[in-house]
Design a protein around this motif. Structure first.
Motif, mmCIF file in Angstrom:
data_model
loop_
_atom_site.group_PDB
_atom_site.id
_atom_site.type_symbol
_atom_site.label_atom_id
_atom_site.label_comp_id
_atom_site.label_asym_id
_atom_site.label_seq_id
_atom_site.Cartn_x
_atom_site.Cartn_y
_atom_site.Cartn_z
ATOM 1 N N LEU A 61 5.275 -1.766 -4.186
ATOM 2 C CA LEU A 61 4.173 -2.401 -3.550
ATOM 3 C C LEU A 61 3.624 -3.887 -4.740
ATOM 4 C CD1 LEU A 61 2.288 1.242 -5.375
ATOM 5 C CD2 LEU A 61 2.038 -0.237 -2.650
ATOM 6 N N ASP A 62 4.518 -3.497 -5.799
ATOM 7 C CA ASP A 62 4.883 -5.660 -5.249
ATOM 8 C C ASP A 62 5.121 -6.334 -4.750
ATOM 9 O OD1 ASP A 62 5.196 -7.477 -7.657
ATOM 10 O OD2 ASP A 62 7.128 -7.978 -7.252
ATOM 11 N N LYS A 63 5.979 -5.919 -3.903
ATOM 12 C CA LYS A 63 6.683 -7.343 -2.638
ATOM 13 C C LYS A 63 5.798 -6.860 -1.677
ATOM 14 C CE LYS A 63 10.349 -7.618 -4.378
ATOM 15 N NZ LYS A 63 10.207 -7.041 -5.994
ATOM 16 N N MET A 64 4.791 -6.185 -1.296
ATOM 17 C CA MET A 64 3.361 -6.202 -0.793
ATOM 18 C C MET A 64 2.092 -6.933 -1.340
ATOM 19 S SD MET A 64 3.795 -2.081 0.403
ATOM 20 C CE MET A 64 4.630 -1.611 0.654
ATOM 21 N N GLY A 65 2.683 -7.316 -3.152
ATOM 22 C CA GLY A 65 1.289 -8.173 -3.030
ATOM 23 C C GLY A 65 0.516 -7.232 -4.118
ATOM 24 N N ILE A 66 0.782 -6.523 -4.212
ATOM 25 C CA ILE A 66 0.136 -5.162 -4.883
ATOM 26 C C ILE A 66 0.568 -5.391 -6.420
ATOM 27 C CG2 ILE A 66 -1.292 -3.154 -5.693
ATOM 28 C CD1 ILE A 66 -0.405 -2.948 -2.086
ATOM 29 N N ALA A 67 -0.084 -5.241 -7.053
ATOM 30 C CA ALA A 67 0.343 -5.014 -8.651
ATOM 31 C C ALA A 67 -0.543 -3.952 -9.745
ATOM 32 C CB ALA A 67 -0.351 -6.706 -9.710
ATOM 33 N N VAL A 68 0.714 -2.944 -9.727
ATOM 34 C CA VAL A 68 -0.017 -1.376 -10.390
ATOM 35 C C VAL A 68 0.536 -1.951 -11.357
ATOM 36 C CG1 VAL A 68 -1.019 -0.927 -8.319
ATOM 37 C CG2 VAL A 68 2.096 -0.242 -8.785
ATOM 38 N N LEU A 87 -4.311 -4.887 -9.725
ATOM 39 C CA LEU A 87 -5.012 -3.700 -10.258
ATOM 40 C C LEU A 87 -4.089 -3.021 -11.122
ATOM 41 C CD1 LEU A 87 -4.983 -2.229 -5.948
ATOM 42 C CD2 LEU A 87 -6.458 -3.177 -6.949
ATOM 43 N N ASP A 88 -4.661 -4.401 -11.642
ATOM 44 C CA ASP A 88 -3.582 -3.725 -13.609
ATOM 45 C C ASP A 88 -4.398 -4.392 -14.563
ATOM 46 O OD1 ASP A 88 -1.816 -3.089 -15.061
ATOM 47 O OD2 ASP A 88 -0.361 -4.860 -15.257
ATOM 48 N N ARG A 142 0.041 3.379 -11.881
ATOM 49 C CA ARG A 142 -1.683 3.368 -12.011
ATOM 50 C C ARG A 142 -2.588 2.379 -11.497
ATOM 51 N NH1 ARG A 142 -3.156 1.067 -18.895
ATOM 52 N NH2 ARG A 142 -2.567 -0.577 -16.987
ATOM 53 N N ALA A 143 -3.076 2.306 -10.913
ATOM 54 C CA ALA A 143 -3.839 1.654 -10.590
ATOM 55 C C ALA A 143 -5.478 1.777 -11.529
ATOM 56 C CB ALA A 143 -4.384 1.890 -8.585
ATOM 57 N N SER A 144 -5.872 0.130 -11.840
ATOM 58 C CA SER A 144 -6.713 0.231 -12.836
ATOM 59 C C SER A 144 -7.853 -1.054 -12.095
ATOM 60 C CB SER A 144 -6.324 -0.146 -14.007
ATOM 61 O OG SER A 144 -5.299 -0.910 -14.339
ATOM 62 N N LEU A 145 -9.132 -0.783 -11.821
ATOM 63 C CA LEU A 145 -9.439 -1.593 -10.626
ATOM 64 C C LEU A 145 -10.995 -1.459 -11.624
ATOM 65 C CD1 LEU A 145 -10.292 1.688 -8.291
ATOM 66 C CD2 LEU A 145 -8.213 -0.484 -7.979
ATOM 67 N N CYS A 146 -11.439 -2.841 -10.971
ATOM 68 C CA CYS A 146 -12.758 -3.261 -12.403
ATOM 69 C C CYS A 146 -13.748 -3.716 -10.660
ATOM 70 C CB CYS A 146 -12.112 -4.446 -12.845
ATOM 71 S SG CYS A 146 -11.678 -6.155 -12.837
#
Ligand code: PMP
Length: 405
Positions: free
Chosen positions: A350-357, A26-27, A378-382
């Motif tokens: 969040l990173d440790k959960m595999g979520i990249a923000v 999500l980056d 910041r969560a930037s979606l596409c």
């Protein structure tokens, strides 16, 4: 029309795991992932026809030069520029703005002149103008923003004057997602014959960009934010401006005749492309734009609107979460803070959960200061993101809040 699984399969990296969890990327505002066709196009240059462009008489140089010039044509058509000569390849948005600031400064700016920026700008659309203004004794004027993150248009109109040499504005705020009213900004500047540069770094990947319809004088963007390679970007400029501006770099390929006394310059766009450009990346960029076109820019715009509205609703249901940037016109970027929890802590967990923000000021310190904060998450979606990934983000945020409770 591809379904979401087929779209995601086009991007090999989306299938990887991080800390043994599925990657939730999500980056996209920082950089987008690359479809396999782009990676293959880059590999193809190096595997089968790599040679310096515009120089050799030999076969490989011919193929590479033709592919590079075809890429320019792809960019021209993608942004609907009138002429190929108006499309200059650069190293990216930052390279484009620095070059333009130098050239405009040299040609048009004198002591006491003014450049108008907005409070929403990325550092790349502030610092090069500041450096130029320091050299020339010129002044930067800033359009303020309101609490929602919209520019205050009446204030903009008040700033325009005969001293204004350029308006340089972002199409979309990378930090809080606001889509600026660029058409109106440009039309107002043009009533006084003031040229306008649009920073398209966060605009080009989210919908249809038509520089002729917009009527901007300059438009800049980076390849890596539109599913293309790093190290390449564009400076579009109307021919009437580009032909008046001096080059911002000297070297090979940008010249016509060179003697030790005097050099005459090459024609457009080569006057602005000194040295060996990153031609493989330009070819990769054209491939990326082709990919985006095949997915459909209207589809992308629509899908990202859905993602934004789903994510906004989902995140706002979390107690203690505040969103910064509440313009009615936004791209799918959500900047937020959790009450009493520092953005870095949120991002790292969040990173440790595999979520990249992304966390921090997003290279836009002035706008962070405007809201009295020192950064956001910041969560930037596409378009390749899914509602399920947004659910994973929301669940992750709930976990962060529990850990700090
Ligand atoms: N302007 C905006 C609005 C951006 O978001 C960015 C990148 N975050 C830039 C300029 C600079 O782009 P690059 O680093 O690719 O040169």
């Amino acid at each position: 029309m591809k379904n979401i699984d087929e779209i995601r399969a086009d991007f090999p990296i989306l299938g990887r795991r991080v800390y043994d969890k599925p990657l939730v990327y999500l980056d996209n505002g920082a950089t987008t992932q690359k479809p396999r066709v782009v990676i293959d196009a880059l590999a193809d240059v190096y595997l089968s026809y790599n040679a310096n462009i515009h120089r050799g008489v030999h076969h490989l140089s011919d193929i590479a030069s033709e592919a590079y010039e075809n890429s320019r044509e792809t960019v021209r058509s993608f942004i609907n520029a009138e002429k190929r000569e108006e499309v200059v390849f650069t190293s990216g948005t930052t390279g484009s703005i620095n070059g333009l600031a130098f050239s405009i400064g040299e040609r048009f700016v004198n002591k006491g002149d003014e450049i108008i920026l907005s409070h929403l700008e990325h550092h790349a659309n502030i610092v090069p103008w500041q450096m130029m203004c320091e050299r020339k004794g010129a002044i930067i004027k800033v359009i303020p923003v309101d609490d929602n993150g919209d520019i205050i248009f009446e204030e903009y109109l008040r700033l325009l004057s005969s001293r204004t040499k350029l308006v340089s504005i972002t199409q979309v705020s990378n930090a809080i997602g606001t889509v600026l009213p660029v058409n109106e900004i440009i039309a107002a500047a043009h009533t006084l014959n003031i040229p306008v540069m649009i920073d398209g770094a966060q605009g080009i990947q989210h919908g249809v960009v038509d520089v002729r319809e917009m009527d901007c004088d300059f438009y800049v963007f980076s390849g890596h934010k539109v599913y293309g390679p790093n190290g390449i970007g564009c400076l579009y400029g109307k021919e009437k401006w580009l032909s008046e501006l001096p080059p911002f770099q000297g070297g090979g390929d940008m010249v016509d005749q060179v003697t030790f006394e005097k050099t005459t310059y090459n024609e457009l766009p080569f006057k602005f492309e000194a040295g060996t450009t990153d031609y493989p990346a330009a070819i990769g960029l054209a491939t990326a734009l082709g990919y985006v076109t095949s997915i459909g820019r209207n589809y992308i715009e629509q899908r990202e609107k859905e993602l934004l509205s789903y994510a906004t609703e989902r995140l706002l249901s979390i107690k203690g979460l505040k969103i910064y940037g509440n313009s009615a016109r936004k791209i799918s970027t959500i900047s937020f803070l959790l009450e009493g929890i520092h953005q870095y802590d949120t991002g790292m967990i969040l990173d440790k959960m595999g979520i990249a923000v992304r966390t921090g000021t997003h290279c836009a310190q002035p706008v962070m200061k405007r809201y009295g904060i020192d950064g956001t998450v910041r969560a930037s979606l596409c378009f390749y993101n899914t509602n399920q990934e947004i659910d994973t983000l929301a669940a992750g945020i709930e976990k962060v809040i529990k850990m700090f409770a």
